[in-house]
Motif scaffolding. Structure first.
Motif, PDB file in Angstrom:
ATOM      1  N   THR A 325       3.827  -7.954  -7.026  1.00 27.89           N
ATOM      2  CA  THR A 325       4.396  -6.792  -6.355  1.00 27.89           C
ATOM      3  C   THR A 325       3.466  -6.351  -5.229  1.00 27.89           C
ATOM      4  OG1 THR A 325       3.347  -5.295  -7.939  1.00 27.89           O
ATOM      5  CG2 THR A 325       5.593  -6.025  -8.438  1.00 27.89           C
ATOM      6  N   ASP A 326       3.936  -5.409  -4.415  1.00 29.11           N
ATOM      7  CA  ASP A 326       3.146  -5.021  -3.244  1.00 29.11           C
ATOM      8  C   ASP A 326       1.864  -4.279  -3.597  1.00 29.11           C
ATOM      9  OD1 ASP A 326       4.214  -2.612  -4.040  1.00 29.11           O
ATOM     10  OD2 ASP A 326       5.304  -2.216  -2.187  1.00 29.11           O
ATOM     11  N   GLY A 327       1.698  -3.929  -4.885  1.00 26.50           N
ATOM     12  CA  GLY A 327       0.430  -3.332  -5.305  1.00 26.50           C
ATOM     13  C   GLY A 327      -0.741  -4.276  -5.157  1.00 26.50           C
ATOM     14  N   VAL A 328      -0.473  -5.582  -5.086  1.00 27.47           N
ATOM     15  CA  VAL A 328      -1.553  -6.561  -4.882  1.00 27.47           C
ATOM     16  C   VAL A 328      -2.028  -6.555  -3.430  1.00 27.47           C
ATOM     17  CG1 VAL A 328      -2.176  -9.003  -4.972  1.00 27.47           C
ATOM     18  CG2 VAL A 328      -0.867  -7.990  -6.844  1.00 27.47           C
ATOM     19  N   PRO A 329      -1.192  -6.905  -2.455  1.00 26.12           N
ATOM     20  CA  PRO A 329      -1.705  -6.934  -1.070  1.00 26.12           C
ATOM     21  C   PRO A 329      -2.000  -5.553  -0.493  1.00 26.12           C
ATOM     22  CG  PRO A 329       0.655  -7.363  -1.091  1.00 26.12           C
ATOM     23  CD  PRO A 329       0.212  -7.376  -2.515  1.00 26.12           C
ATOM     24  N   ASP A 330      -1.324  -4.512  -0.980  1.00 26.55           N
ATOM     25  CA  ASP A 330      -1.497  -3.172  -0.397  1.00 26.55           C
ATOM     26  C   ASP A 330      -2.636  -2.378  -1.016  1.00 26.55           C
ATOM     27  OD1 ASP A 330       0.616  -3.704   1.234  1.00 26.55           O
ATOM     28  OD2 ASP A 330       2.081  -2.518   0.126  1.00 26.55           O
ATOM     29  N   ALA A 331      -3.350  -2.935  -1.994  1.00 26.06           N
ATOM     30  CA  ALA A 331      -4.473  -2.218  -2.605  1.00 26.06           C
ATOM     31  C   ALA A 331      -5.532  -1.901  -1.548  1.00 26.06           C
ATOM     32  CB  ALA A 331      -5.080  -3.060  -3.722  1.00 26.06           C
TER      33      ALA A 331
END
Length: 390
Positions: A325-331
């Protein structure tokens, strides 16, 4: 509701004076007075009237004086019960002792009843503030307990036994969800449709916290019920039906991005639908990883009549699929730097051929946590990794 006040005084005329001076407040049910002649009677009154909120106590009394009574009162540990002491003018030693033993305030004799009313009103305001604070605290504790239960329920809905199919040698997989709050809106799931087809999904609800977790649970349950149905249609048919159902009466205007796939365990072909989700990584055996050039689609719940079209790609034996989910690249870290998907590619390059799905996910999560450091995790972090052996 009237504030219940216990007046403790051995002077016979005190009750009459209070009734005369506060008759309007008594009439209007602002104050309700109860009387005792000494500390022992006062303790009995407190036992029989649990709703007494304020005690007005003389210091010099027979049988049990005011200071002893005050000490006994402190053992009852009722934070909202406050005491105003009455003492002879200039009797500072007793007043100081009373304040040290927990009295909230004091007045002196002869009593100035205007000053007493001001003191009572000030004490009542403080009592009401304490009651409100305790009530808010109790509500927060209740909410916290509910959230903890919701977290347990949500986690119990996610697959958590790994390896999930220990008897199968043709594939392996692992997934995790690390919520930003106690409960989150990310989801993942997988199951065998039959001996030769593995269904998998990863998704992200647009909101956070409890609303997202409820929507997540509904979405996961719908996909499970549709794709385990013996009369299941094509992947496009079922996603279209689920999207139409989720879009009905969606007053909160929530939506779900999702990557839905079916892996043919005989051929390695993956048929998928992209509902506006992050493009997965394909870890090719003996090659650098690649970002899937997927056919884009609309997130679920935005348009109930949207017609989804599937795409396909093939996994060769030894290849792995990393979904996230975008929680990976957007961290972000404390400096505001973004983690990005390129870090994942570089991290996994040395182990792309050898690491198990669980090892891959563990490496990514540990790298993310190190990168985030002391910064707050603002989004759910979820990953699902599948390695195909053929």
């Amino acid at each position: 509701m009237a504030i219940k006040i216990l007046s403790v005084d051995d002077e016979e005329d005190m009750e009459m004076l209070i009734e005369q001076r506060f008759w309007k407040q008594i009439r209007d049910k602002k104050f309700q007075f109860i009387y005792a002649r000494n500390g022992l009677e006062a303790l009995d009154m407190l036992d029989s009237h649990k709703d007494i909120q304020l005690v007005l106590s003389d210091i010099n009394m027979p049988e049990m004086d005011g200071l002893t009574f005050l000490s006994e009162l402190n053992t009852r540990t009722v934070p909202s019960l406050k005491t105003v002491m009455v003492s002879a003018h200039g009797d500072m030693d007793n007043i100081r002792t009373a304040m040290n033993r927990g009295a909230f305030d004091f007045v002196t004799k002869p009593i100035n009843f205007k000053d007493l009313e001001i003191t009572i009103n000030k004490t009542v305001d403080h009592i009401e503030m304490l009651i409100r604070t305790q009530k808010e605290h109790d509500q927060l504790v209740s909410i916290q307990n509910d959230l903890t239960i919701a977290q347990d329920i949500q986690q119990s809905m996610l697959p958590k036994i790994f390896p999930p199919f220990p008897h199968r040698t043709d594939f392996d997989l692992h997934g995790f969800l690390k919520a930003a709050k106690l409960v989150g809106g990310d989801l993942f799931d997988y199951f065998l449709i039959d001996e030769n087809q593995l269904f998998f999904i990863i998704g992200d609800v647009s909101d956070k916290g409890v609303p997202a977790s409820l929507f997540m649970a509904i979405t996961k349950a719908l996909f499970n019920s549709h794709f385990t149905n013996p009369n299941c249609g094509t992947i496009c048919d079922e996603v279209n039906r689920i999207n139409a159902f989720l879009s009905r009466e969606n007053d909160a205007m929530m939506f779900v991005t999702a990557f839905v796939g079916i892996l043919n365990l005989t051929t390695g072909e993956v048929e998928y639908i992209d509902a506006g989700h992050e493009p997965p990584l394909i870890l090719r055996k003996g090659k650098d990883s690649e970002i899937l050039k997927k056919k884009g689609g609309l997130a679920l719940c935005i348009d109930g009549s949207f017609s989804y079209v599937s795409g396909t790609f093939r996994l060769e034996p030894g290849d792995a699929l990393f979904l996230y989910t975008d929680g990976v690249p957007d961290a972000n870290n404390l400096t505001g730097e973004r983690y990005g998907i390129q870090r994942v590619r570089e991290l996994l390059r040395p182990v792309a051929d050898t690491a198990s799905p669980q090892q891959i996910n563990t490496m990514v999560l540990e790298s993310l946590q190190t990168f985030i450091g002391e910064a707050a995790q603002f989004d759910d972090i979820t990953a699902l990794t599948i390695r195909y052996f053929g």
